[in-house]
Design an enzyme around this catalytic site. Structure first.
Site, mmCIF file in Angstrom:
data_model
loop_
_atom_site.group_PDB
_atom_site.id
_atom_site.type_symbol
_atom_site.label_atom_id
_atom_site.label_comp_id
_atom_site.label_asym_id
_atom_site.label_seq_id
_atom_site.Cartn_x
_atom_site.Cartn_y
_atom_site.Cartn_z
ATOM 1 N N SER A 1 15.005 22.377 -14.823
ATOM 2 C CA SER A 1 13.648 23.207 -14.940
ATOM 3 C C SER A 1 14.143 24.584 -15.467
ATOM 4 O O SER A 1 15.187 24.901 -15.391
ATOM 5 C CB SER A 1 12.937 23.403 -13.591
ATOM 6 O OG SER A 1 12.252 24.883 -13.638
ATOM 7 N N GLU B 1 9.370 9.469 -16.462
ATOM 8 C CA GLU B 1 7.897 9.791 -16.871
ATOM 9 C C GLU B 1 7.436 9.297 -18.316
ATOM 10 O O GLU B 1 6.529 9.182 -18.627
ATOM 11 C CB GLU B 1 7.812 11.519 -16.663
ATOM 12 C CG GLU B 1 8.063 11.716 -15.213
ATOM 13 C CD GLU B 1 8.098 13.415 -15.007
ATOM 14 O OE1 GLU B 1 7.271 14.079 -14.708
ATOM 15 O OE2 GLU B 1 9.396 13.699 -15.092
ATOM 16 N N LYS C 1 15.890 22.350 -9.477
ATOM 17 C CA LYS C 1 15.424 21.011 -9.835
ATOM 18 C C LYS C 1 16.036 20.001 -10.857
ATOM 19 O O LYS C 1 17.066 20.380 -11.725
ATOM 20 C CB LYS C 1 13.912 21.439 -10.686
ATOM 21 C CG LYS C 1 12.914 21.846 -9.585
ATOM 22 C CD LYS C 1 11.675 21.606 -9.988
ATOM 23 C CE LYS C 1 11.015 20.366 -10.144
ATOM 24 N NZ LYS C 1 9.740 20.079 -10.268
ATOM 25 N N HIS D 1 0.948 -1.346 -0.076
ATOM 26 C CA HIS D 1 0.107 -0.067 0.123
ATOM 27 C C HIS D 1 0.828 1.342 0.062
ATOM 28 O O HIS D 1 0.465 2.445 0.456
ATOM 29 C CB HIS D 1 -1.015 -0.001 1.232
ATOM 30 C CG HIS D 1 -1.596 -1.275 1.636
ATOM 31 N ND1 HIS D 1 -3.091 -1.584 1.033
ATOM 32 C CD2 HIS D 1 -1.399 -2.334 2.273
ATOM 33 C CE1 HIS D 1 -3.144 -2.811 1.260
ATOM 34 N NE2 HIS D 1 -2.485 -3.285 2.150
#
Ligand code: ARG
Length: 467
Positions: A287, A300, A293, A166
């Protein structure tokens, strides 16, 4: 879509006889597949050479014509490979483009190539050959990905991390064990690829339009020449079957799902909150506005490619589901789905292999996280069963009270003083502290397939011998 051309001959003119005029512009646009099926040029030429050679061997065409055909086809192969071939949309597809060029190159002998075959068995052959090669490539790429995981697993057979259910901390595991879970997944994908290669290893050529042919062809000869195990057994099925493409897509969809789960884990692990891994600069991006970042874009995109692959699978299943036997033009729409999925799958496997090989694993962060969240509570319960003879259900209850106490004190289980533990159950001794560390927890799970470093090493040895 398809290319423009200077060649004004249309396939209607190639058919001659019945067709007085060329197609409407829209007809040509919806009908043409050359824009994408030109990818099949090498398979089409190989198939035609095998077919012509068989025709001559069987005395159906002369050796002289066969020689001209083979020579012409080889010329076309080098023209296409060197970018000196003009594809024509009026000629519809790769088969007609090559045949028309052959006629220009060698004259009337070209007209004998299409004896005892149809574009229906021709396209089934070309596409099968293409999918077979793609499956072989996929098999190799999966082997590379498995090898990357085996190396990381070996390096981290002892590195402790939290195991999750979970996505909540469950029990400590090793990072090596977690890596080996992916080896199992990609190992199953590779086994599916191997089965699919076996399934499709039958040659369609010679099924002709759908009924076979009256010419004395030798389908075993062409099957052998093209590297197939044997010819297909039913000519109707042969030209109407696209199972091999659908199998490729379903394998790609399952592998894509696995790659996407891995991508998701990498996205989570590389957040500053988790900090389990750091991606190499080679597999991350910055970024444009936030200088701090480092984004896991490749992971992704792998996660997203899965959507495209699933789409292709559903598209082809839907294209095929209502088709009466045998061939229908609907089936021309099979290729773009498979080509697109193949490209996505290749990219996804390559990107994940690179990421897994390059990422830096933060074992200190993993170990700290492994000890939090009362991850050794099960070990306390097991100790009570083993050392104090409690039934597991009672031990579970006692441990639950210890966890509640630790939570109220804001400490870990191993930080509770013995007096506190004894107040919960009088049989507890200071020996219990031996099992409350994450290392002890992991080392104790020696059951076959378990997370103990010794077991993980056994799993690695098994896969090394197989890979
Ligand atoms: N371009 C067609 C395809 O991809 C080739 C087969 C055409 N056959 C036919 N009978 N029109 O399916």
């Amino acid at each position: 879509m398809a290319d423009d051309t200077t060649d004004t001959k249309s396939s209607n003119q190639m058919w001659g006889g019945r067709f007085a005029s060329g197609p409407d512009a829209i007809m040509e646009e919806i009908n043409a597949s050359i824009g994408f099926d030109k990818k099949l040029f090498a398979q089409d030429i190989r198939g035609s050479i095998a077919h012509a050679t068989m025709l001559a061997h069987q005395g159906i065409i002369s050796t002289d014509d066969k020689d001209k055909i083979v020579h012409g086809l080889n010329t076309i192969l080098s023209e296409i490979e060197s970018g000196n071939f003009e594809f024509s949309r009026q000629l519809e597809d790769i088969h007609m483009n090559i045949e028309a060029r052959l006629a220009t190159l060698i004259g009337p002998a070209a007209g004998r190539l299409h004896t005892a075959r149809s574009r229906n068995d021709q396209v089934a052959l070309d596409f099968r050959l293409w999918v077979k090669e793609e499956l072989q490539k996929t098999e190799q790429m999966l082997t590379g990905l498995i090898a990357a995981f085996l190396d990381r697993a070996e390096e981290h057979a002892e590195s402790v991390m939290p195991g999750f259910t979970h996505l909540q901390t469950a029990q400590p595991v090793t990072f090596g064990h977690h890596c080996m879970a992916y080896v199992e997944m990609f190992g199953r994908d590779r086994a599916r690829v191997r089965h699919a290669i076996e399934h499709l290893d039958e040659s369609p050529i010679g099924a002709a339009a759908l009924a076979g042919t009256g010419y004395p062809i030798d389908r075993h000869m062409t099957a052998k020449a093209l590297g197939f195990r044997e010819p297909t057994r039913n000519s109707i099925d042969t030209v109407s079957d696209r199972d091999f493409a659908i199998e490729f897509l379903s394998i790609a969809a399952i592998a894509g799902m696995h790659l996407s789960r891995l991508a998701e884990e990498i996205v989570i692990w590389s957040t500053p909150q988790f900090g389990f891994v750091r991606l190499s600069d080679a597999f991350s991006t910055g970024s444009s506005i936030m200088p701090q970042k480092k984004n896991p874009d490749a992971a992704e995109l792998v996660r997203a490619k899965t959507g495209r692959i699933n789409g292709s699978l559903v598209a082809l299943l839907t294209i095929m589901k209502g088709l009466p036997l045998a061939y229908s033009k609907d089936m021309q729409e099979d290729k773009e789905q498979v080509f697109d999925a193949a490209e996505s799958l290749e990219l996804a496997i390559a990107a994940m292999t690179g990421m897994v090989r390059d990422m830096t694993v933060n074992t200190a962060r993993m170990k700290a996280a492994a000890g939090s969240g009362y991850s050794t509570a099960t070990d306390l319960a097991d100790w009570l069963v083993r050392e104090a003879g409690l039934p597991f259900r009672n031990a579970h209850h006692v441990t639950g009270r210890a966890v509640a106490l630790a939570e109220s004190k804001g400490c870990d289980l191993s930080e509770l003083p013995l007096s506190d533990l004894q107040a919960i159950h009088s049989d507890i001794t200071d020996k219990v502290y031996d099992v409350l560390t994450v290392e002890a927890s992991v080392a104790s799970r020696k059951s076959f397939g378990g997370t103990a470093p010794s077991e993980v090493r056994r799993q690695i040895a098994f896969w090394r011998a197989r890979n």
